[in-house]
Write a protein that holds these residues in place. Structure first.
Motif, PDB file in Angstrom:
ATOM      1  N   PRO A 198      37.541  28.877  34.819  1.00 55.90           N
ATOM      2  CA  PRO A 198      37.108  29.874  35.799  1.00 55.90           C
ATOM      3  C   PRO A 198      38.259  30.477  36.602  1.00 55.90           C
ATOM      4  N   LEU A 199      39.320  29.700  36.852  1.00 55.85           N
ATOM      5  CA  LEU A 199      40.446  30.238  37.612  1.00 55.85           C
ATOM      6  C   LEU A 199      41.175  31.333  36.830  1.00 55.85           C
ATOM      7  N   ASP A 200      41.298  31.155  35.515  1.00 52.01           N
ATOM      8  CA  ASP A 200      41.952  32.183  34.704  1.00 52.01           C
ATOM      9  C   ASP A 200      41.097  33.440  34.606  1.00 52.01           C
ATOM     10  N   TRP A 201      39.783  33.265  34.480  1.00 54.46           N
ATOM     11  CA  TRP A 201      38.901  34.442  34.440  1.00 54.46           C
ATOM     12  C   TRP A 201      38.935  35.163  35.792  1.00 54.46           C
ATOM     13  N   GLN A 202      39.082  34.418  36.862  1.00 54.89           N
ATOM     14  CA  GLN A 202      39.211  35.038  38.183  1.00 54.89           C
ATOM     15  C   GLN A 202      40.449  35.934  38.237  1.00 54.89           C
ATOM     16  N   ASP A 203      41.573  35.439  37.716  1.00 55.56           N
ATOM     17  CA  ASP A 203      42.791  36.254  37.718  1.00 55.56           C
ATOM     18  C   ASP A 203      42.609  37.535  36.916  1.00 55.56           C
ATOM     19  N   ILE A 204      41.900  37.447  35.798  1.00 52.19           N
ATOM     20  CA  ILE A 204      41.687  38.634  34.968  1.00 52.19           C
ATOM     21  C   ILE A 204      40.776  39.635  35.668  1.00 52.19           C
ATOM     22  N   GLU A 205      39.702  39.143  36.269  1.00 52.90           N
ATOM     23  CA  GLU A 205      38.782  40.060  36.957  1.00 52.90           C
ATOM     24  C   GLU A 205      39.427  40.710  38.176  1.00 52.90           C
ATOM     25  N   LEU A 206      40.344  40.016  38.811  1.00 45.26           N
ATOM     26  CA  LEU A 206      40.985  40.556  40.007  1.00 45.26           C
ATOM     27  C   LEU A 206      42.242  41.362  39.689  1.00 45.26           C
ATOM     28  N   ASP A 207      42.565  41.507  38.424  1.00 44.55           N
ATOM     29  CA  ASP A 207      43.742  42.292  38.026  1.00 44.55           C
ATOM     30  C   ASP A 207      43.511  43.766  38.398  1.00 44.55           C
ATOM     31  N   THR A 208      44.472  44.374  39.093  1.00 50.74           N
ATOM     32  CA  THR A 208      44.331  45.757  39.547  1.00 50.74           C
ATOM     33  C   THR A 208      45.505  46.600  39.066  1.00 50.74           C
ATOM     34  N   ASP A 209      45.279  47.917  39.036  1.00 52.41           N
ATOM     35  CA  ASP A 209      46.354  48.826  38.657  1.00 52.41           C
ATOM     36  C   ASP A 209      47.146  49.236  39.899  1.00 52.41           C
ATOM     37  N   ALA A 210      48.049  50.230  39.740  1.00 53.18           N
ATOM     38  CA  ALA A 210      48.902  50.654  40.848  1.00 53.18           C
ATOM     39  C   ALA A 210      48.108  51.262  41.995  1.00 53.18           C
ATOM     40  N   ASN A 211      46.892  51.726  41.700  1.00 55.84           N
ATOM     41  CA  ASN A 211      46.048  52.332  42.740  1.00 55.84           C
ATOM     42  C   ASN A 211      45.085  51.339  43.361  1.00 55.84           C
ATOM     43  N   VAL A 260      33.202  32.969  28.050  1.00 54.15           N
ATOM     44  CA  VAL A 260      32.507  31.786  28.555  1.00 54.15           C
ATOM     45  C   VAL A 260      33.494  31.009  29.413  1.00 54.15           C
ATOM     46  N   THR A 261      33.126  30.741  30.652  1.00 54.06           N
ATOM     47  CA  THR A 261      33.982  29.952  31.536  1.00 54.06           C
ATOM     48  C   THR A 261      33.525  28.498  31.544  1.00 54.06           C
ATOM     49  N   SER A 262      34.482  27.574  31.538  1.00 52.99           N
ATOM     50  CA  SER A 262      34.161  26.155  31.508  1.00 52.99           C
ATOM     51  C   SER A 262      35.284  25.381  32.169  1.00 52.99           C
ATOM     52  N   VAL A 263      34.916  24.430  33.021  1.00 52.39           N
ATOM     53  CA  VAL A 263      35.924  23.588  33.659  1.00 52.39           C
ATOM     54  C   VAL A 263      36.511  22.585  32.679  1.00 52.39           C
ATOM     55  N   ALA A 264      35.922  22.464  31.477  1.00 48.99           N
ATOM     56  CA  ALA A 264      36.494  21.592  30.464  1.00 48.99           C
ATOM     57  C   ALA A 264      37.768  22.187  29.880  1.00 48.99           C
ATOM     58  N   MET A 265      37.946  23.477  30.033  1.00 50.18           N
ATOM     59  CA  MET A 265      39.169  24.130  29.572  1.00 50.18           C
ATOM     60  C   MET A 265      40.214  24.033  30.672  1.00 50.18           C
ATOM     61  N   THR A 266      41.368  23.489  30.360  1.00 49.53           N
ATOM     62  CA  THR A 266      42.427  23.324  31.356  1.00 49.53           C
ATOM     63  C   THR A 266      42.890  24.679  31.872  1.00 49.53           C
ATOM     64  N   ALA A 267      43.072  24.778  33.171  1.00 52.88           N
ATOM     65  CA  ALA A 267      43.568  26.033  33.750  1.00 52.88           C
ATOM     66  C   ALA A 267      44.919  26.380  33.137  1.00 52.88           C
ATOM     67  N   GLY A 268      45.079  27.653  32.829  1.00 58.48           N
ATOM     68  CA  GLY A 268      46.312  28.105  32.196  1.00 58.48           C
ATOM     69  C   GLY A 268      46.217  28.174  30.687  1.00 58.48           C
ATOM     70  N   THR A 269      45.063  27.742  30.131  1.00 60.94           N
ATOM     71  CA  THR A 269      44.851  27.807  28.685  1.00 60.94           C
ATOM     72  C   THR A 269      43.494  28.447  28.403  1.00 60.94           C
ATOM     73  N   ALA A 270      43.304  28.858  27.151  1.00 65.53           N
ATOM     74  CA  ALA A 270      42.031  29.436  26.726  1.00 65.53           C
ATOM     75  C   ALA A 270      41.881  29.210  25.234  1.00 65.53           C
ATOM     76  N   LEU A 271      40.642  29.283  24.749  1.00 65.43           N
ATOM     77  CA  LEU A 271      40.364  29.134  23.325  1.00 65.43           C
ATOM     78  C   LEU A 271      39.676  30.392  22.843  1.00 65.43           C
ATOM     79  N   LEU A 272      40.320  31.097  21.921  1.00 71.30           N
ATOM     80  CA  LEU A 272      39.802  32.336  21.362  1.00 71.30           C
ATOM     81  C   LEU A 272      39.514  32.111  19.888  1.00 71.30           C
ATOM     82  N   GLY A 273      38.470  32.742  19.359  1.00 75.65           N
ATOM     83  CA  GLY A 273      38.224  32.545  17.935  1.00 75.65           C
ATOM     84  C   GLY A 273      36.934  33.148  17.437  1.00 75.65           C
TER      85      GLY A 273
END
Length: 436
Positions: free
Chosen positions: A328-341, A365-378
């Motif tokens: 969830p912390l990584d998804w938070q960073d992505i959702e809060l990503d902003t442009d120059a404006n 899908v967000t899960s606390v079982a996934m270590t912060a700083g990593t993700a599983l794509l596939g």
């Protein structure tokens, strides 16, 4: 004797203003008003009497009235016979005393029956009915220990009168969606054997080519497969509950759904990701052969960009990704990503909290079982299958330790399952660059 005398018409002069032609019969009192049969017979006799000198129009009206009443009575009897002969379909919910339906039997707002949850099916089962009636006593092997202080009682959850309650879960309510990303199948046994493709993404998977007449045809491959033999793993836990609380279907359903079933689903999601594959289920992240992606040293790509590049790696391995699991912390960073404006790049409005979570066309899908700083794509459905044996089983007994004398029951929930990661190359583990 004339018909008028037979009907008992009154003698004497009519009262002032009374039509002397209007004379009504006086029926003898025999325990009350005449029955329909008596009225019918009397009117039939008068209609057949050619010497009848009374009001014929009135007699005909009486005949019509009695005929209608007889037809109405016959219709009522016909409907009553049809209802008595009708068979109630098997499994039809029966109302409980006080016009209160058993919890879990109410239809939805459209009047449709909803699929039964594990708890609803359990409280409706014949086994529970037999157990409550004293016709069965189960025995299950558990290590002896004193009753936990958190034993549920009727005092901890008062019995409501107007809604299906249940015990409010005190465990964290994270989304249980990882299992739904996989292909799910049912196993007939306890041993699971499957072929795992270990060729890797760099194998010559397709050497098909145009060949000149008489020329040698190319060979596709090589492909390598490993035969994986494992067993379905049992995930289980139990809770104590007083007999009084267990007799209340509302509390029983709430405890099964709120604690037992949720706990199994919670653990299943985490086993799919990080199970060690020996004493636990096979986790995707612990399977050898999955791809990896990490920005080069010194590269500070935003997480949003890192996910897109990892998606390309999955596509180059010939397995199109369809979802990504992240902390969830990584998804938070992505959702809060902003442009120059200062405009958000991923979400259009912060008020649209119910929108599906997606990024670069991938389900998130967000899960606390996934270590912060990593993700599983596939490509989850192409790369792995969740094999299940019978689904969730609910057991209840009063034969555990000294619970019988304490008027306490044990409810146990268990499931058997394992994950077959048959195509590791369909997955990519992402390691995000540290934020500056």
């Amino acid at each position: 004797m004339s018909a008028r005398r037979a009907l008992g018409y009154r003698k004497g002069r009519a009262a002032v203003g009374e039509d002397p032609r209007k004379r009504y019969p006086i029926f003898p009192i025999k325990g009350g008003a005449p029955t329909l049969a008596e009225q019918r017979d009397e009117v039939m006799r008068l209609l057949a009497d050619e010497s009848y000198d009374g009001d014929v129009a009135e007699l005909l009206q009486r005949a019509d009235t009695i005929t209608g009443e007889i037809e109405q009575a016959e219709n009522r009897q016909s409907r009553l016979r049809a209802l008595r002969a009708a068979s109630v379909p098997a499994g039809d919910p029966q109302p409980q005393p006080g016009n209160r339906q058993q919890p879990g039997m109410q239809p939805d707002a459209q009047g449709n029956e909803h699929p039964l949850t594990v708890a609803e099916a359990f409280v409706r089962s014949a086994a529970l009915e037999t157990f409550r009636a004293g016709g069965a006593r189960g025995k299950f092997a558990f290590d002896h220990r004193a009753a936990p202080a958190g034993t549920v009682t009727t005092g901890t959850q008062p019995r409501p009168n107007t809604r299906v309650p249940g015990i409010i879960p005190q465990n964290p309510d994270f989304p249980l969606l990882v299992a739904n990303l996989l292909d799910r199948q049912t196993s007939d046994g306890t041993t699971l054997e499957y072929m795992r493709d270990t060729s890797g993404p760099q194998s010559t998977w397709n050497a098909a080519a145009v060949v000149a007449e008489g020329g040698d045809k190319p060979k596709t491959g090589p492909f390598t497969f490993d035969l994986i033999t494992t067993t379905l793993k049992t995930v289980a836990h139990w809770v104590p509950i007083t007999r009084q609380a267990a007799d209340d279907d509302s509390q029983l359903m709430g405890y099964i759904n709120g604690r037992l079933v949720y706990g199994l689903e919670y653990k299943l999601d985490r086993e799919i990701l990080t199970g060690n594959g020996s004493t636990q289920m096979q986790g995707i992240l612990t399977t050898s052969g999955i791809g990896t992606y990490q920005p080069a040293s010194g590269n500070t790509d935003a997480k949003l960009i890192t996910v897109r590049k990892a998606k390309t790696q999955g596509e180059l391995a010939m397995y199109a990704p369809d979802a990504i699991v992240m902390n969830p912390l990584d998804w938070q960073d992505i959702e809060l990503d902003t442009d120059a404006n200062g405009q958000f790049r991923v979400i259009t409005t912060v008020t649209d909290s119910g929108a599906p979570m997606r990024i670069w066309g991938l389900t998130v899908v967000t899960s606390v079982a996934m270590t912060a700083g990593t993700a599983l794509l596939g490509g989850f459905r192409m790369g792995a299958t969740l094999w299940e044996r019978q689904g969730i089983t609910i057991l209840m007994t009063d034969s555990h330790a000294d619970y019988f004398t304490a008027n306490t029951l044990v409810i146990l929930a268990e499931r058997r399952a394992n994950v077959a990661v048959h195509t590791p190359a369909a997955f990519v583990k992402i390691t995000f660059a540290a934020l500056p």
